[in-house]
Design an enzyme around this catalytic site. Structure first.
Site, PDB file in Angstrom:
ATOM      1  N   ASP A 128       0.864  -1.174   0.000  1.00  0.00           N
ATOM      2  CA  ASP A 128       0.000   0.000   0.000  1.00  0.00           C
ATOM      3  C   ASP A 128       0.903   1.227   0.000  1.00  0.00           C
ATOM      4  O   ASP A 128       2.125   1.101  -0.006  1.00  0.00           O
ATOM      5  CB  ASP A 128      -0.944  -0.011   1.216  1.00  0.00           C
ATOM      6  CG  ASP A 128      -0.186  -0.208   2.522  1.00  0.00           C
ATOM      7  OD1 ASP A 128       1.019   0.104   2.574  1.00  0.00           O
ATOM      8  OD2 ASP A 128      -0.788  -0.690   3.493  1.00  0.00           O
ATOM      9  N   TYR A 344      -3.336 -11.771  11.155  1.00  0.00           N
ATOM     10  CA  TYR A 344      -3.000 -10.353  11.322  1.00  0.00           C
ATOM     11  C   TYR A 344      -4.277  -9.503  11.473  1.00  0.00           C
ATOM     12  O   TYR A 344      -5.157  -9.564  10.615  1.00  0.00           O
ATOM     13  CB  TYR A 344      -2.198  -9.905  10.102  1.00  0.00           C
ATOM     14  CG  TYR A 344      -1.623  -8.540  10.233  1.00  0.00           C
ATOM     15  CD1 TYR A 344      -0.579  -8.299  11.110  1.00  0.00           C
ATOM     16  CD2 TYR A 344      -2.126  -7.475   9.488  1.00  0.00           C
ATOM     17  CE1 TYR A 344      -0.048  -7.034  11.235  1.00  0.00           C
ATOM     18  CE2 TYR A 344      -1.600  -6.212   9.612  1.00  0.00           C
ATOM     19  CZ  TYR A 344      -0.557  -5.996  10.487  1.00  0.00           C
ATOM     20  OH  TYR A 344      -0.035  -4.752  10.626  1.00  0.00           O
ATOM     21  N   CYS A 810     -22.137  54.976  30.175  1.00  0.00           N
ATOM     22  CA  CYS A 810     -21.683  53.640  29.778  1.00  0.00           C
ATOM     23  C   CYS A 810     -20.374  53.285  30.448  1.00  0.00           C
ATOM     24  O   CYS A 810     -19.438  54.080  30.469  1.00  0.00           O
ATOM     25  CB  CYS A 810     -21.510  53.569  28.265  1.00  0.00           C
ATOM     26  SG  CYS A 810     -20.843  51.993  27.713  1.00  0.00           S
ATOM     27  N   CYS A 813     -17.798  53.015  27.189  1.00  0.00           N
ATOM     28  CA  CYS A 813     -17.334  54.136  26.370  1.00  0.00           C
ATOM     29  C   CYS A 813     -17.730  55.489  26.942  1.00  0.00           C
ATOM     30  O   CYS A 813     -17.301  56.520  26.445  1.00  0.00           O
ATOM     31  CB  CYS A 813     -17.876  53.995  24.950  1.00  0.00           C
ATOM     32  SG  CYS A 813     -19.640  54.296  24.844  1.00  0.00           S
ATOM     33  N   CYS A 835     -26.052  50.650  25.730  1.00  0.00           N
ATOM     34  CA  CYS A 835     -25.351  51.867  25.320  1.00  0.00           C
ATOM     35  C   CYS A 835     -25.945  52.447  24.042  1.00  0.00           C
ATOM     36  O   CYS A 835     -26.279  51.711  23.107  1.00  0.00           O
ATOM     37  CB  CYS A 835     -23.861  51.575  25.129  1.00  0.00           C
ATOM     38  SG  CYS A 835     -22.935  53.059  24.761  1.00  0.00           S
ATOM     39  N   CYS A 840     -20.606  51.128  20.289  1.00  0.00           N
ATOM     40  CA  CYS A 840     -20.458  50.339  21.505  1.00  0.00           C
ATOM     41  C   CYS A 840     -21.696  49.477  21.730  1.00  0.00           C
ATOM     42  O   CYS A 840     -22.814  49.898  21.459  1.00  0.00           O
ATOM     43  CB  CYS A 840     -20.283  51.313  22.675  1.00  0.00           C
ATOM     44  SG  CYS A 840     -20.220  50.493  24.272  1.00  0.00           S
TER      45      CYS A 840
END
Length: 917
Positions: A128, A344, A810, A813, A835, A840
């Site tokens: 593979d 296997y 606020c 801000c 706000c 903001c």
DNA sequence: GCAAGGTC
């Protein structure tokens, strides 16, 4: 190919694993003069087999040894190995190298020692792509030890005599293209995995309280192209369940009792969601309830045994039948294989080669106390039970399906799981060489007032393979005999209701199925990816062995999903698989695929980092913010100024600290604490491409500074191209005059600044820093008092419905916040401040203000002038703009905009989605 | 300390 007769040559043969070296040597040495000798190599697992053999008339002295899978690993150059040594983005271009790791050096030395005396090398790696890549790794090592090697590749599809003899007589050249495809995969996996893992770990680990881990400082939030899609399957199903809305439906059921028994007839419309419609039809049936038989169909039905057993099927079935995890199944299967009981265990193959001697294998089982009698019946031609197995169409060309290779009635050292897996392998094998089960099925259809109903009865005529395959059953029910045109009055005729149900959580078998279908992982690695989800705390498996995401797993997927990326979907892997295929058949070149893919992924990574806010938001839904100074990743990113002269390992980068001050720090922090503090009066700084000609070791990139006019003496210029290497007098003088942003000298610098009105100085002092809020980073209150905490945990969701008259300044801000009333399902009527500023999105519930309002108002007033533009620069910009969606405030005080991923409603997020139930 | 792929 080979020369004729004469001189004996020595041939080094190399297999992918010791078992194949042994098996092939055994086959080739059979009937050879001198037989087969075995000796040890340097590695204790990889023996060397010696025998004589003739390849196309060339007498050969064969040496046969093995490796154990890949001989080499791919890694970044040492310079990039440490997590803080570079920006994770650099990992897309960082040099990588292939090398033999410490634990494989013994094998390497064996190969080197043996190949020196050989003229030929024959590569017997699995057939593979990975096998081809390992072949080139082996070749790389061997060619360095012996430059004159004649190189051959053996291609074989099964470890059976004829195949092996044929392949050694028809040797070919190794396929570089197959190997190239694997190189591509390795490099992409490494770069993507390492960059995203470092990025998300450093970003999130310190930023949140990861309550599931005892010590979250060591936790790794890994990303991988296989593990993430696997997590994606788990999360997607979980979301599907949460989004499910139960819906009531209606159906008509009919039964009929007679002397022979009861028949249950199902309405052929299934069910209707419209009650009125259901009732109308039902009333019609009730008014004319006589049933007329419209069809009687009798047929023979076969139930086929399973295909021969592949790894995925073994894992799925062990999970389904015994509730064993795929990881445990593979562990046990490996042990059974090592001890010779089963073949296997890592194989895709689900059909036996025609040459396989299946009867001998069955014969071995004849003495078993439980299924021995079945094995005897199988081999008895009189029984007619034998059937050549049908194949499922998969063949990895390297291994047969998993089957028993040695009889055992149970070993004393076996655990219960050993017994189970061995039993499953044997019974499965016996089942697939057996005849299918046979049933007689009768379907009866009736008509009542124009509506059709049907009933099905089944009688099992011959159980055949079901006799040995106890894990499967075939339900059957007997119904009375009916004839065409017969009429009867139903015993019951009812209108019943039901509700739709969500699908169940994914079982391990489901998950393996999803991965298999999407090509995630290989048969040998799928169980590893599943285990990784559990180890990384991304998912849990409940007592019913079903998977659901943890908060962490859901948050990570949600974060990337919110970014709009499908990094958690299987498409990336599918695309890679497609490219690998193209490389392996030569339609695309290795370098071109690598370049394109890495370029795309680099852009994606870069973009994801820009949008890291989404990850943080998603995490904030599920986890508390940590008080630890973190956001390691956020701080770690910056432009490189120079190599660190102290640790000599990492880069020094220009960074802006959360308080706005600039510094140049070593990425090796906290191991290396080298730092150059910059004047507190810097308002802007960016690394240029100019390098200093006098400072060493170079290069030291110069920084373009902009100072705040009011904070520096009039004789200094606002613009300055400076060097932090030690040569820059102006910079040094400004540090002395203005101070720096460091904690150690903030008090003295405050004094030296001589400009107490400067906004930045007010926030810089150590004492003020300690009293700032850990969540919103504003001064004036502590985190337990933080107004933005009102919305933490995403419980506060509001839609404004009226303009209030009250307002407060606020907290973010300074603009007025207007009192409004919420109109959402959860908070209808609750008041909140939001706000007014277009820039903001600050928001707080009124009832969370309590007594803190006055204090907040003061704080806002005092800081609003100081924060100015700089405060806004801290991440507010990207999501701060108003959008048509409703906006919220996250735990950090940053606004979030978005919509619910479940219902798409912009008014709330998924965690409070009413559909979530 | 990161990936996924071999296998012991």
């Amino acid at each position: 190919m080979a020369g004729g007769g004469g001189r004996v040559i020595r041939v080094l043969n190399v297999a992918e694993k010791p078992s194949v070296a042994k098996a092939v040597s055994g086959i080739l040495s059979k009937n050879q003069p001198g037989g087969m000798r075995v000796r040890d190599g340097r590695s204790r697992y990889n023996k060397i087999f010696e025998f004589n053999y003739t390849i196309r008339n060339q007498p050969c002295q064969m040496l046969f040894t093995s490796v154990t899978g890949h001989l080499m690993e791919l890694e970044f150059d040492e310079r990039y190995r440490k997590w803080h040594s570079c920006d994770p983005l650099d990992l897309y271009n960082a040099p990588v190298r292939k090398f033999v790791p410490e634990d494989k050096l013994d094998i390497k030395r064996t190969l080197e020692a043996e190949v020196r005396s050989c003229q030929w090398i024959v590569l017997w790696l699995d057939c593979d792509r990975e096998g081809e890549n390992i072949a080139f790794e082996v070749l790389d090592v061997c060619r360095q030890a012996n430059h004159n090697l004649n190189v051959w590749r053996a291609r074989f599809s099964a470890l059976i005599d004829r195949e092996i003899h044929q392949s050694v007589q028809t040797l070919v050249q190794p396929n570089q293209l197959f190997s190239d495809a694997v190189d591509v995969r390795q490099e992409i996996d490494l770069r993507i995995g390492a960059s995203f893992t470092r990025f998300q770990t450093m970003l999130l680990r310190g930023a949140f309280v990861l309550d599931f881990a005892t010590d979250d400082r060591n936790i790794v939030l890994s990303y991988g192209p296989c593990q993430f899609p696997t997590l994606g399957f788990v999360v997607e199903r979980y979301w599907e369940i949460q989004a499910h809305e139960p819906e009531e439906f209606w159906t008509i059921n009919c039964t009929h009792n007679s002397d022979e028994g009861t028949a249950t007839f199902n309405w052929m419309r299934g069910h209707l969601f419209d009650y009125t419609c259901g009732v109308t039809i039902y009333e019609m049936c009730i008014q004319e309830p006589i049933a007329t038989v419209t069809k009687v169909k009798q047929q023979e039905k076969l139930k086929y045994p399973p295909h021969p057993l592949s790894t995925i099927e073994l894992e799925k079935r062990a999970s389904r039948y015994f509730r064993m995890s795929s990881e445990q199944t593979m562990k046990v299967a490996e042990d059974l294989y090592q001890n010779g009981f089963i073949s296997y265990p890592r194989t895709e193959t689900d059909s036996f080669s025609e040459k396989t001697d299946l009867r001998t294998m069955v014969q071995e089982q004849e003495g078993h106390p439980v299924w021995g009698i079945y094995a005897q019946r199988l081999l008895d031609p009189q029984s007619g039970l034998w059937r050549n197995p049908s194949g499922g169409g998969h063949d990895d060309k390297a291994h047969p399906p998993i089957h028993p290779t040695k009889f055992s009635a149970g070993e004393t050292r076996w655990s219960q799981d050993h017994h189970r897996v061995y039993e499953l392998v044997v019974r499965h094998f016996l089942a697939c060489v057996s005849q299918p089960a046979v049933g007689a099925e009768t379907i009866v259809e009736i008509d009542i007032a124009g509506e059709s109903f049907s009933a099905c009865g089944r009688v099992i005529l011959a159980k055949n393979y079901l006799d040995v395959y106890r894990f499967e059953s075939w339900g059957g029910s007997v119904i009375p005999t009916y004839s065409f045109g017969q009429q009867f009055t139903p015993t019951t005729l009812t209108l019943d209701s039901g509700v739709t149900r969500p699908p169940p959580l994914l079982s391990e078998a489901d998950l393996l199925g999803c991965m298999d279908k999407a090509g995630i992982g290989t048969d040998a690695t799928m169980h590893d990816h599943i285990k990784k989800l559990l180890d990384r705390f991304y998912a849990i498996k409940d007592s019913n062995t079903r998977f659901s995401p943890t908060k962490l797993g859901e948050a990570l997927v949600m974060g990337y999903d919110d970014m709009g990326y499908e990094l958690w979907k299987p498409y990336l892997r599918a695309m890679m698989e497609c490219d690998m295929k193209a490389v392996s058949i030569g339609t695309k070149r290795k370098v071109e695929v690598l370049e394109t893919c890495l370029q795309q992924m680099k852009a994606c990574f870069s973009d994801a980092r820009t949008n890291k806010g989404k990850l943080l938001e998603a995490m904030a839904i599920f986890f508390e913010r940590s008080n630890r100074s973190s956001g390691g990743e956020q701080q770690a990113v910056g432009d490189v100024v120079r190599r660190c002269g102290l640790c000599l390992e990492s880069d020094m980068v220009l960074r802006q600290k959360p308080d706005g001050n600039f510094m140049v720090g070593c990425l090796g922090y906290p191991q290396c604490r080298n730092v150059v503090w910059l004047p507190g009066s810097v308002s802007e700084a960016s690394v240029t491409e100019n390098t200093c000609t006098s400072c060493s070791p170079g290069p030291v990139f110069k920084i373009q500074f902009k100072f705040r006019r009011l904070e520096i003496p009039p004789n200094y210029s606002v613009q300055h191209l400076g060097c932090i290497g030690g040569c820059d007098d102006i910079l040094r003088q400004l540090v002395e005059i203005c101070g720096t942003g460091s904690r150690n000298n903030s008090n003295t610098s405050g004094r030296g600044r001589g400009n107490p009105t400067a906004s930045s100085s007010a926030q810089r002092g150590n004492s003020r820093a300690q009293s700032s809020c850990a969540y919103c980073r504003q001064t004036g209150h502590l985190s337990n008092d933080c107004p933005s905490q009102a919305s933490r945990g995403r419980t506060a969701r509001a839609q404004e419905v009226d303009n209030g008259e009250s307002s407060i300044p606020c907290n973010s801000c300074g603009a007025p916040c207007i009192l409004r009333t919420a109109n959402t399902a959860n908070n209808r009527g609750r008041k909140f401040f939001s706000c007014q500023s277009q820039e903001c999105n600050f928001f707080v519930w009124e009832d969370n203000l309590n007594g803190g309002r006055a204090e907040r108002a003061n704080t806002s007033a005092s800081t609003s002038s100081g924060r100015g533009g700089r405060g806004r620069g801290r991440g507010r910009g990207q999501s701060g703009a108003h959008s048509s969606n409703v906006s919220f405030v996250s735990a950090t005080g940053e606004p979030i905009t978005g919509r619910c991923f479940i219902c798409g409603d912009p008014g709330h997020f998924a965690n409070v989605c009413p559909r979530r139930g």
